[in-house]
Design a protein around this motif. Structure first.
Motif, PDB file in Angstrom:
ATOM      1  N   LEU A  13       6.585  12.325   4.880  1.00 42.17           N
ATOM      2  CA  LEU A  13       6.374  11.183   3.987  1.00 42.17           C
ATOM      3  C   LEU A  13       6.070   9.922   4.785  1.00 42.17           C
ATOM      4  O   LEU A  13       5.168   9.152   4.435  1.00 42.17           O
ATOM      5  N   LEU A  14       6.808   9.724   5.878  1.00 44.14           N
ATOM      6  CA  LEU A  14       6.555   8.547   6.718  1.00 44.14           C
ATOM      7  C   LEU A  14       5.119   8.561   7.228  1.00 44.14           C
ATOM      8  O   LEU A  14       4.432   7.541   7.244  1.00 44.14           O
ATOM      9  N   ARG A  15       4.658   9.750   7.617  1.00 44.26           N
ATOM     10  CA  ARG A  15       3.274   9.862   8.116  1.00 44.26           C
ATOM     11  C   ARG A  15       2.270   9.503   7.025  1.00 44.26           C
ATOM     12  O   ARG A  15       1.264   8.853   7.288  1.00 44.26           O
ATOM     13  N   LYS A  16       2.569   9.923   5.784  1.00 42.93           N
ATOM     14  CA  LYS A  16       1.685   9.564   4.656  1.00 42.93           C
ATOM     15  C   LYS A  16       1.612   8.038   4.512  1.00 42.93           C
ATOM     16  O   LYS A  16       0.541   7.475   4.281  1.00 42.93           O
ATOM     17  N   CYS A  17       2.782   7.389   4.644  1.00 36.54           N
ATOM     18  CA  CYS A  17       2.832   5.933   4.488  1.00 36.54           C
ATOM     19  C   CYS A  17       2.045   5.244   5.598  1.00 36.54           C
ATOM     20  O   CYS A  17       1.264   4.317   5.345  1.00 36.54           O
ATOM     21  N   ILE A  18       2.271   5.695   6.833  1.00 35.68           N
ATOM     22  CA  ILE A  18       1.589   5.089   7.981  1.00 35.68           C
ATOM     23  C   ILE A  18       0.082   5.282   7.842  1.00 35.68           C
ATOM     24  O   ILE A  18      -0.714   4.375   8.084  1.00 35.68           O
ATOM     25  N   ASN A  19      -0.306   6.460   7.370  1.00 32.29           N
ATOM     26  CA  ASN A  19      -1.719   6.745   7.154  1.00 32.29           C
ATOM     27  C   ASN A  19      -2.324   5.768   6.142  1.00 32.29           C
ATOM     28  O   ASN A  19      -3.435   5.276   6.320  1.00 32.29           O
ATOM     29  N   GLU A  20      -1.554   5.512   5.090  1.00 33.98           N
ATOM     30  CA  GLU A  20      -2.002   4.577   4.056  1.00 33.98           C
ATOM     31  C   GLU A  20      -2.237   3.187   4.653  1.00 33.98           C
ATOM     32  O   GLU A  20      -3.250   2.542   4.379  1.00 33.98           O
ATOM     33  N   VAL A  21      -1.277   2.742   5.478  1.00 35.13           N
ATOM     34  CA  VAL A  21      -1.383   1.418   6.102  1.00 35.13           C
ATOM     35  C   VAL A  21      -2.594   1.373   7.030  1.00 35.13           C
ATOM     36  O   VAL A  21      -3.364   0.409   7.035  1.00 35.13           O
TER      37      VAL A  21
ATOM     38  N   VAL B 198       0.788  -1.235   0.000  1.00 35.09           N
ATOM     39  CA  VAL B 198       0.000   0.000   0.000  1.00 35.09           C
ATOM     40  C   VAL B 198       0.819   1.283   0.000  1.00 35.09           C
ATOM     41  O   VAL B 198       0.308   2.340  -0.365  1.00 35.09           O
ATOM     42  N   ALA B 199       2.092   1.230   0.411  1.00 33.60           N
ATOM     43  CA  ALA B 199       2.804   2.497   0.601  1.00 33.60           C
ATOM     44  C   ALA B 199       3.979   2.719  -0.353  1.00 33.60           C
ATOM     45  O   ALA B 199       4.503   3.827  -0.410  1.00 33.60           O
ATOM     46  N   LEU B 200       4.380   1.685  -1.129  1.00 34.71           N
ATOM     47  CA  LEU B 200       5.486   1.911  -2.072  1.00 34.71           C
ATOM     48  C   LEU B 200       5.111   2.987  -3.080  1.00 34.71           C
ATOM     49  O   LEU B 200       5.931   3.837  -3.451  1.00 34.71           O
TER      50      LEU B 200
ATOM     51  N   SER C 269      -5.277   3.160   6.971  1.00 37.75           N
ATOM     52  CA  SER C 269      -6.596   3.253   6.340  1.00 37.75           C
ATOM     53  C   SER C 269      -6.888   2.087   5.399  1.00 37.75           C
ATOM     54  O   SER C 269      -8.047   1.816   5.116  1.00 37.75           O
ATOM     55  N   ARG C 270      -5.870   1.404   4.885  1.00 35.69           N
ATOM     56  CA  ARG C 270      -6.122   0.342   3.903  1.00 35.69           C
ATOM     57  C   ARG C 270      -5.950  -1.076   4.437  1.00 35.69           C
ATOM     58  O   ARG C 270      -6.410  -2.022   3.805  1.00 35.69           O
ATOM     59  N   ILE C 271      -5.223  -1.249   5.565  1.00 29.46           N
ATOM     60  CA  ILE C 271      -4.981  -2.592   6.079  1.00 29.46           C
ATOM     61  C   ILE C 271      -5.890  -2.837   7.289  1.00 29.46           C
ATOM     62  O   ILE C 271      -6.049  -1.960   8.132  1.00 29.46           O
ATOM     63  N   VAL C 272      -6.484  -4.032   7.319  1.00 28.62           N
ATOM     64  CA  VAL C 272      -7.441  -4.345   8.380  1.00 28.62           C
ATOM     65  C   VAL C 272      -6.770  -4.372   9.752  1.00 28.62           C
ATOM     66  O   VAL C 272      -7.322  -3.918  10.739  1.00 28.62           O
ATOM     67  N   VAL C 273      -5.537  -4.904   9.805  1.00 29.82           N
ATOM     68  CA  VAL C 273      -4.820  -5.007  11.081  1.00 29.82           C
ATOM     69  C   VAL C 273      -4.460  -3.609  11.588  1.00 29.82           C
ATOM     70  O   VAL C 273      -4.070  -2.740  10.809  1.00 29.82           O
ATOM     71  N   GLN C 274      -4.604  -3.404  12.902  1.00 34.62           N
ATOM     72  CA  GLN C 274      -4.226  -2.110  13.470  1.00 34.62           C
ATOM     73  C   GLN C 274      -2.760  -2.122  13.900  1.00 34.62           C
ATOM     74  O   GLN C 274      -2.296  -3.071  14.513  1.00 34.62           O
ATOM     75  N   PHE C 275      -2.045  -1.076  13.548  1.00 31.80           N
ATOM     76  CA  PHE C 275      -0.623  -1.002  13.865  1.00 31.80           C
ATOM     77  C   PHE C 275      -0.300   0.244  14.682  1.00 31.80           C
ATOM     78  O   PHE C 275      -0.862   1.314  14.437  1.00 31.80           O
ATOM     79  N   ASN C 276       0.633   0.097  15.645  1.00 24.98           N
ATOM     80  CA  ASN C 276       1.318   1.263  16.220  1.00 24.98           C
ATOM     81  C   ASN C 276       2.689   1.308  15.576  1.00 24.98           C
ATOM     82  O   ASN C 276       3.242   0.262  15.245  1.00 24.98           O
ATOM     83  N   PHE C 277       3.237   2.499  15.427  1.00 22.82           N
ATOM     84  CA  PHE C 277       4.557   2.570  14.795  1.00 22.82           C
ATOM     85  C   PHE C 277       5.610   3.171  15.715  1.00 22.82           C
ATOM     86  O   PHE C 277       5.354   4.114  16.459  1.00 22.82           O
ATOM     87  N   ASN C 278       6.788   2.571  15.598  1.00 25.01           N
ATOM     88  CA  ASN C 278       7.955   2.959  16.353  1.00 25.01           C
ATOM     89  C   ASN C 278       8.941   3.499  15.330  1.00 25.01           C
ATOM     90  O   ASN C 278       9.051   2.936  14.243  1.00 25.01           O
TER      91      ASN C 278
END
Lengths: 271, 211, 223
Positions: free
Chosen positions: C161-169, C140-142, C171-180
Motif C-alpha cells: 500500500l505504501l508503494r501505491k501511495c508513493i507511486n501516486e505522489v 493524491v494518496a488519501l 506520478s501526480r506531483i511535479v516535485v521529485q521525492f525520495n522516500f525514507n
C-alpha cells in the motif's frame, strides 16, 4: 510658506485611485421562495417581506406571479431584477400566445427562462428563479434556476435567505432522505404527497424560517396550480382553512386549458 | 486560512424531551475541504446525567476538553458531589471568558438532567449553549452549533415538538442532525447520538452519507 | 507544505514514510535528509514544516520522551505520548512564535500489542486514525489508502500500500521525492529499504541490518 506645503493630492498617482467610487448595480432584498410538486398539483410560495440589510422596505412585495393557466414563477434575490425579469418573460409569453394561439407549456417556459437568463451572462439578473406548475401530461412540475440559467426539474426546491434552513427539512419530508420504510411497507416515492400534507409542510417551513431568519416574515403568498378536473375540496373546503388563511381562485388567463390556480394568503410573524 | 470556526468543520445539536435530553454530533474532522478522520467525537460525558459537545477548532476541542476535565475533577474532590448542568454551564462560560481577547474557537453545547434536590424536587431537563467568549443561552427547546448551525436551526424548527418521549426524541434529533449535515460540506461522515434519561443513557452510532 | 509523509497501521505494526527533500522555496538543497525520528523503543515520528522549527521541536520531544523514560523506567505509551506532543503544539500555537511542525506519530503499544498512528498538525489538531498522510500526500494518496487499506493488514500488504501511495505522489506531483521508511512492531523500530524487492523478508532475515538509532538505548538494570 508654500515651499513647505504638502504636494497636492492630484500629484500623487496612488491617491487618484482612492477617489473613484465603484457603482454597485446590485442589491440583496432578502425573503425566501419555495415550490413543491405533487402528482396532480404544484404549490409555489414566497414570503412578502422585502428588506435591504436590517431595514424592511415593505411588508408586502410580491415574489410569486402567475404566468399562464398552468405556470407560476417565483423570483428571489435582487427584487428590481426579479420584477423586471418577470415583466420581460410575460412579454415574451404574450408574443408567443399571439403567434401560436395557445399558452406556452411550462417545459418551454423553463427553456425560455434559461435562454433569457444566459443572455445576460456577463451582466446577470441577480435573481434565483423557480417555476412551478402542471406539465403537458398533467403532472406537477418544479423547475429551479440559478441567476445565469442553469436549471433542473425537481420535486421540490427552496431558495433565498432561508434556503439553508428550509432545504434540509424538505430533503427529509419530500425526498424522505434518511428515512427507511418499515419492512414490507411501500417504498417512499417523492412527489406523491397529498395537497393537505404539502400545504402543511410549506406553512411549517415558512413559520420555521420566520422564527430564525430576520429577512423572512410578514406574510405568505402560496399559489396552488391544479390539474384540470382535479377536485378542489381539499383546498376550498372550509375545514381545511387554517386560522387567518384566505383562499381565492384566480381567473383563467387563456382559453381552453381548464387547469385552476388558487392564491392562498396568510400572515407570518412581523418581528 | 479562513475562519478558525470553519477550519475543521463539525456540528453539535441538543434537544429537550419529556424528562429526557438528547445530544448528538457528527464525526468528521477535516482540514478545510479535505476529510482527515471520521471518528472525531465532539461530545463528552461529564457523568451519566451530563454531556457536552464542543464544535469548532479541533485543537481547541482537545484543549478545552482537557481543561474542563481538570476543573470538573477538582470540583468533584472539593465538593464531594457531582456538578449540576447549570453550574457546569457557568464553569464552561467562565473558562471561555477567561480568554476574552484571544478566545477558544469553540461554541459549546451542554445537555443534562439535573438531580432532584429538596429545594427543587422536580427539576426540568436542561440544555444550554454559548458563543466563543462564554455568553450563555438556555433554550427551552433545542440548541445548535457548528458549521451546519443554520441547517440545524431549520430542520430542528420543523421537526421538534414539546414533550417527546425518549424514543421519539432520539428519532427527532437523529433526523435533524442527519438531514442538516447532509447539506453541509464540512459536517457529516457519521454521527453519534446520546439520549439521557433518569435511569440510563442510550448511545447510538448512526450510519450516514460519507460524502 | 512541500513535505510529504505517510503512516499506515496493520495487524501488529505501523509504517511511517517521509520524503527526504530539504531546501527553501523552489531550491532543493538535499535529497537525502532523514525526516523520521525514533522517540523511544517503540515510538517514532515523521515530521515536516518550517525548517529549523522541525529540528528544534523534534529534539525537544525526543529528549522529553527520554527524560520520562529515565525517570519512570517505562517509556510513554503511544496514546500518552500523542497527548503530550499535541499539548506542546497547542500551547505553542498561542505563544509569540509558534512551532510550525506537522507530524505523524507512530507507535506500538507493548502492553496491548496494538499499533497506533496519530495525525497531528501545527495547530495541535490530533486525529487517531488507521492510515494518514501529510502535505502533498493528503491530496493524491488519501483516496489510494481509502481504497486499499483494510483492517488487520499483514506487513507485506502494508508495504504494498505504501508503494501505491508513493507511486501516486511520484506520478501526480511535479516535485521529485525520495522516500525514507521505518516500521515499528513488537521488536522495536526498524529501517525499511524500499528499493529492495521484499523489504519485509530482508527484515526478518537480518533484523540487525535494519536497526534504527533509538535515543540512548535502555540501560540494563543492575542485577
Amino acid at each position: 510658506m508654500a515651499l513647505f506645503a504638502p504636494p497636492p493630492m492630484y500629484a500623487d498617482p496612488t491617491m487618484a485611485a482612492d477617489k473613484q467610487h465603484a457603482f454597485n448595480p446590485y442589491s440583496e432584498n432578502g425573503g425566501s421562495i419555495l415550490a413543491i410538486a405533487g402528482a396532480d398539483f404544484t404549490v409555489i410560495a414566497g414570503d412578502t417581506r422585502q428588506s435591504e440589510g436590517y431595514s424592511i422596505q415593505t411588508r408586502y412585495a410580491r415574489k410569486v406571479w402567475q404566468l399562464t393557466d398552468r405556470c407560476v414563477i417565483a423570483t428571489n434575490g435582487f427584487a428590481a431584477d426579479g420584477n423586471n425579469f418577470v415583466k420581460r418573460i410575460k412579454q415574451r409569453l404574450e408574443w408567443y400566445e399571439h403567434a401560436h394561439q395557445k399558452q406556452m407549456s411550462i417545459k418551454a417556459i423553463a427553456r425560455l427562462t434559461q435562454t433569457m437568463l444566459y443572455g445576460n451572462r456577463f451582466f446577470p439578473y441577480f435573481a434565483y428563479v423557480i417555476l412551478g406548475g402542471i406539465d403537458e401530461d398533467g403532472t406537477g412540475a418544479v423547475y429551479s434556476f440559478d441567476p445565469i440559467g442553469s436549471y433542473e426539474r425537481e420535486a421540490c426546491r427552496a431558495a433565498g435567505a432561508a434556503q439553508s434552513l428550509i432545504q434540509p427539512f424538505l430533503d427529509n419530508q419530500i425526498y424522505f432522505r434518511n428515512q427507511t420504510p418499515a419492512p414490507g411497507a411501500e417504498p417512499f416515492v417523492p412527489g406523491r404527497l397529498p395537497l393537505s400534507t404539502v400545504l402543511g409542510l410549506v406553512i411549517d417551513s415558512f413559520t420555521s424560517a420566520t422564527e430564525r431568519e430576520i429577512a423572512v416574515g410578514d406574510g405568505l403568498e402560496l399559489y396552488v396550480v391544479m390539474k384540470k378536473g382535479r377536485t378542489t375540496d381539499d383546498l376550498v373546503g372550509s375545514d381545511n382553512l387554517i386560522k387567518n388563511m384566505q383562499v381565492q381562485e384566480l381567473g383563467a388567463l387563456g382559453e381552453g386549458g381548464s387547469e385552476r390556480t388558487f392564491l392562498v394568503s396568510l400572515p407570518l410573524k412581523r418581528d | 486560512m479562513g475562519s478558525p470556526m470553519e477550519y475543521n468543520g463539525g456540528s453539535v445539536v441538543a434537544m429537550v424531551g419529556k424528562d429526557c435530553v438528547a445530544i448528538a454530533t457528527d464525526l468528521r474532522l477535516g482540514q478545510q475541504s479535505i476529510g482527515v478522520a471520521y471518528n472525531f467525537d465532539k461530545v463528552v460525558a461529564v457523568n451519566d446525567k451530563l454531556y457536552y459537545g464542543l464544535p469548532g477548532l479541533a485543537t481547541d476541542v482537545y484543549s478545552l476538553r482537557e481543561h474542563l476535565r481538570f476543573r470538573v475533577n477538582m470540583y468533584r474532590m472539593k465538593e464531594e458531589r457531582e456538578i449540576t448542568p447549570k453550574t457546569f454551564t457557568h464553569l464552561v462560560s467562565s473558562s471561555l471568558y477567561e480568554k476574552r481577547f484571544g478566545p477558544w474557537f469553540i461554541e459549546p453545547v451542554v445537555a443534562g438532567l439535573p438531580q432532584p434536590t429538596e429545594l427543587d424536587p422536580h427539576p426540568k431537563p436542561f440544555i444550554s449553549t454559548m458563543d466563543t467568549i462564554g455568553c450563555i443561552t438556555t433554550p427551552k427547546d433545542f440548541a445548535v452549533a457548528g458549521t451546519a448551525a443554520d441547517k440545524l436551526y431549520g430542520a430542528a424548527e420543523g421537526l421538534w415538538e414539546p414533550d417527546l418521549e425518549p424514543d421519539d426524541l432520539f428519532e427527532t434529533i437523529s433526523q435533524t442532525l442527519l438531514n442538516a449535515v447532509d447539506r453541509d460540506c464540512l459536517s457529516g461522515w457519521g454521527a453519534i447520538v446520546h439520549v439521557i434519561t433518569q435511569d440510563k443513557v442510550v448511545t447510538r452510532r448512526l450510519r450516514s452519507r460519507m460524502d | 507544505m512541500g513535505d510529504c509523509s505517510f503512516g499506515i497501521t496493520g495487524k501488529d505494526f505501523v509504517i511511517l514514510a517521509s520524503d527526504m527533500n530539504a531546501g527553501r522555496g523552489i531550491i532543493k538543497m538535499k535529497s537525502d535528509e532523514n525526516k523520521i525520528r525514533a522517540l523511544g523503543p517503540h515510538l517514532a515520528m515523521a515530521y515536516g514544516g518550517e525548517t529549523g522549527d522541525t529540528e528544534q521541536f523534534t529534539d525537544y520531544v525526543e529528549r522529553n520522551m527520554r527524560l520520562y523514560h529515565i525517570r519512570n523506567h517505562n517509556a510513554l505509551l503511544p496514546p500518552a505520548a500523542s497527548a503530550w506532543i499535541r499539548r506542546q503544539l497547542a500551547q505553542s500555537l498561542r505563544s509569540r512564535k509558534p512551532y510550525a511542525v506537522n507530524l505523524l506519530l507512530g507507535g506500538f503499544d507493548t502492553t496491548t500489542s496494538l499499533p497506533h498512528l496519530y495525525w497531528i498538525d501545527y495547530l495541535g489538531t490530533k486525529a487517531d486514525i488507521p492510515y494518514a498522510a501529510h502535505g502533498f500526500g493528503m491530496y493524491v494518496a488519501l483516496s489510494t489508502m481509502d481504497k486499499w487499506w483494510f483492517e488487520g493488514m499483514p506487513k507485506e500488504k502494508g508495504v504494498e500500500l505504501l508503494r501505491k501511495c508513493i507511486n501516486e505522489v511520484q506520478s501526480r506531483i511535479v516535485v521529485q521525492f525520495n522516500f525514507n521508511c521505518i516500521l515499528i512492531d513488537a521488536d522495536g523500530v526498524h529501517q525499511l529499504d524500499l528499493s529492495a524487492s521484499d523489504p519485509i523478508a530482508d527484515l526478518s532475515r537480518a533484523p540487525e541490518k535494519a536497526e534504527v538509532e533509538v535515543p540512548n538505548p535502555i540501560i540494563a538494570a543492575p542485577a
